[in-house]
Design a protein around this motif. Structure first.
Motif: not given
Length: 104
Positions: A51-56
């Motif tokens: 989730s966060g790794g992809t978005v960032v």
């Protein structure tokens, strides 16, 4: 559905590999909050990676590496295909890590 050529697949892999460092770094930073619970750390890392790794990572690429998109566009690869590759790769790895954490 047309499959991409071998050269385009290589370029998609190169793009995905360029996103891994930031995705892993962000996920490791977030997973460090559960340092005393190894299974929880792996579970949190998996969730953050997908989730966060992809978005960032995609946001970072969009804001600071716009010129890279022109390179891939000139090779016949759309921005959507690059984002889809990143999302799919992180989703597969994240779900694998979450599954492993469930059995640890």
């Amino acid at each position: 559905m047309l499959l991409p050529s071998k050269n385009k697949l290589r370029l998609l892999v190169v793009f995905y590999k360029s996103t891994l460092t930031l995705s892993i770094g962000i996920s490791a930073l977030m997973a460090a909050f559960s340092v005393f619970n190894i299974a929880g750390m792996l579970l949190l890392f998996g969730f953050c990676f997908l989730s966060g790794g992809t978005v960032v990572t995609l946001l970072y690429k969009e804001l600071s590496k716009k010129h890279e998109y022109y390179f891939y566009y000139n090779k016949g690869i759309s921005k959507w295909a690059l984002a889809f590759t990143c999302i799919t790769g992180n989703l597969l790895i994240g779900i694998s890590l979450i599954t492993i954490a469930q059995y640890v």
